[in-house]
Design an enzyme around this catalytic site. Structure first.
Site, PDB file in Angstrom:
ATOM      1  N   CYS A  50      37.226  42.166  44.926  1.00  0.00           N
ATOM      2  CA  CYS A  50      36.962  41.190  45.758  1.00  0.00           C
ATOM      3  C   CYS A  50      35.819  40.444  45.015  1.00  0.00           C
ATOM      4  O   CYS A  50      35.941  39.327  45.843  1.00  0.00           O
ATOM      5  CB  CYS A  50      37.358  41.650  47.221  1.00  0.00           C
ATOM      6  N   ASN A  62      33.818  50.305  50.252  1.00  0.00           N
ATOM      7  CA  ASN A  62      35.133  50.157  48.929  1.00  0.00           C
ATOM      8  C   ASN A  62      34.497  50.567  47.547  1.00  0.00           C
ATOM      9  O   ASN A  62      35.272  50.637  46.745  1.00  0.00           O
ATOM     10  CB  ASN A  62      35.591  48.792  49.530  1.00  0.00           C
TER      11      ASN A  62
END
Length: 403
Positions: free
Chosen positions: A323, A155
């Protein structure tokens, strides 16, 4: 509006997905509780099953079950903790978990939570380009490994892991193979059956679907224990009333997955962005150059990370994972042997289906201007301009410098 370059964090809802969800939400649609045994409920259940088929078709998971979750974070937790809990209940002896050191926090944290249940966790080192070498995995495998978790696409860097080379090793060791496909599904082909993947995690908002809905696709032979309790939905594995419209949206989003033409378009835009940023000099690409079409992670030498974030604060770019928060340098870049000072000056540009060449022009001009302004007052950049190697400046043996 400032162009959007954070598609890896979340994507806008595709208008076609939005239309399908609208039809599913209305009184004349499939809004009913799919667990209800009446015509409206059965209609909703049929819509859920259709979405399940769309998921199976997209990742070639014909003999797999689809368990709907709130997103990839829950799917990863259910895959890892659901499996280890089931292992304990059945008295199985395997007690080791292997994960790549660059995995998403949801995978790492779930695996760490399993340690409290008596399992041991080993984070496997990756190469400088971010890939997990098959030899590294092979050396760590034995008959005590219960599960191996490797992400399809990273990611933060867009690195595509060599799953086809890793899968046979995992199968030979008799361990379960979990793939976190949140960042790759809908963007790159993924063949769960051919890979022999046992569990695959998905999240709709990463591929132009709605937020708050995901799926764990798991082989019918895999035993999992539920993390939540209170209802009998989804064979008791994940209780709670199913959000039909969101499920319809996830299925439709995968049915509209990027094709080869769209992938090539994004590769062209990504490479143009990379090459134009490289022209600034002292630019380091973090990750293999043949990574996912939508992610480019680069570090700007001679620039302080805090100053760079301040200058770029009005741009829709990211400085790592959305995140992860800002608890020091990225664990992904550290695992790739990037020194903290350089990792802290890294920017993730992620593009997508609605990115245009004009957006590339805008972001290059802004970033080039801001980096130049910061380097004008940087003593470190003066050393680099005077001929000192980046590897010497940052105290590492080697550094893959673009320009």
């Amino acid at each position: 509006m400032t162009p959007y370059f954070d598609y890896a964090a979340t994507t806008p809802l595709d208008p076609r997905v939005e239309a399908a969800m609208g039809r599913a939400s209305s009184l004349g649609g499939v809004f009913a509780n799919p667990s209800s045994d009446h015509p409206a409920g059965r209609l909703a259940a049929t819509a859920v099953e259709r979405a399940s088929e769309q998921v199976r078709r997209c990742i070639n998971a014909v003999d797999y079950r689809v368990t709907w979750t709130s997103g990839a974070t829950e799917s990863n937790n259910l895959a890892i903790l659901g499996h280890v809990t089931a292992q304990l209940r059945r008295g199985r002896e395997r007690r080791r978990l292997l994960v790549a050191a660059t995995e998403h926090a949801a995978v790492l944290a779930a695996a760490q939570a399993a340690e409290a249940l008596g399992f041991s966790l080993e984070q496997l080192p990756v190469e400088a380009d971010g890939r997990l070498a098959p030899a590294t995995l092979d050396a760590a495998l034995d008959d005590d490994v219960a599960l191996v978790s490797v992400g399809h696409v990273n990611n933060e860097t867009g690195v595509v892991q060599p799953l086809a080379s890793l899968a046979p090793l995992i199968q030979a060791a008799g361990a379960l193979f979990h793939i976190d496909a949140a960042q790759g599904a809908g963007r790159l082909p993924l063949d769960a059956s051919t890979l022999g993947a046992d569990l695959v995690s998905l999240s709709a908002h990463k591929f132009y679907g709605p937020k708050g809905i995901g799926a764990l696709v798991h082989h019918a032979n895999v035993r999992l224990a539920p993390l939540l309790h209170g209802g009998g939905q989804q064979q008791g594995l994940r209780p709670g009333t199913l959000p039909v419209a969101s499920i319809v949206g996830l299925g439709e989003a995968l049915a509209l997955a990027d094709d080869e033409v769209e992938r090539e378009r994004q590769v062209s835009l990504r490479d143009a962005l990379r090459d134009r940023l490289a022209a600034l000099g002292g630019v380091v690409v973090n990750g293999a150059v043949d990574g996912s079409p939508h992610v480019l992670n680069v570090a700007f030498a001679g620039v302080h990370g805090d100053a760079l974030r301040s200058r770029l604060a009005d741009l829709n770019v990211s400085f790592g994972s959305a995140c992860s928060g800002r608890a020091g340098a990225s664990h992904v870049l550290r695992a790739m042997a990037r020194p903290d000072a350089l990792a802290d000056a890294a920017v993730r540009f992620s593009l997508g289906r609605f990115t245009t060449p004009a957006d590339i022009d805008f972001i290059v001009e802004r970033v080039a201007s801001d980096v130049a302004a910061l380097r004008a007052i940087s003593p470190v950049w003066r050393e680099i301009r005077a001929g000192r190697k980046l590897s010497d400046v940052y105290g590492v043996a080697t550094l893959p410098e673009l320009a």
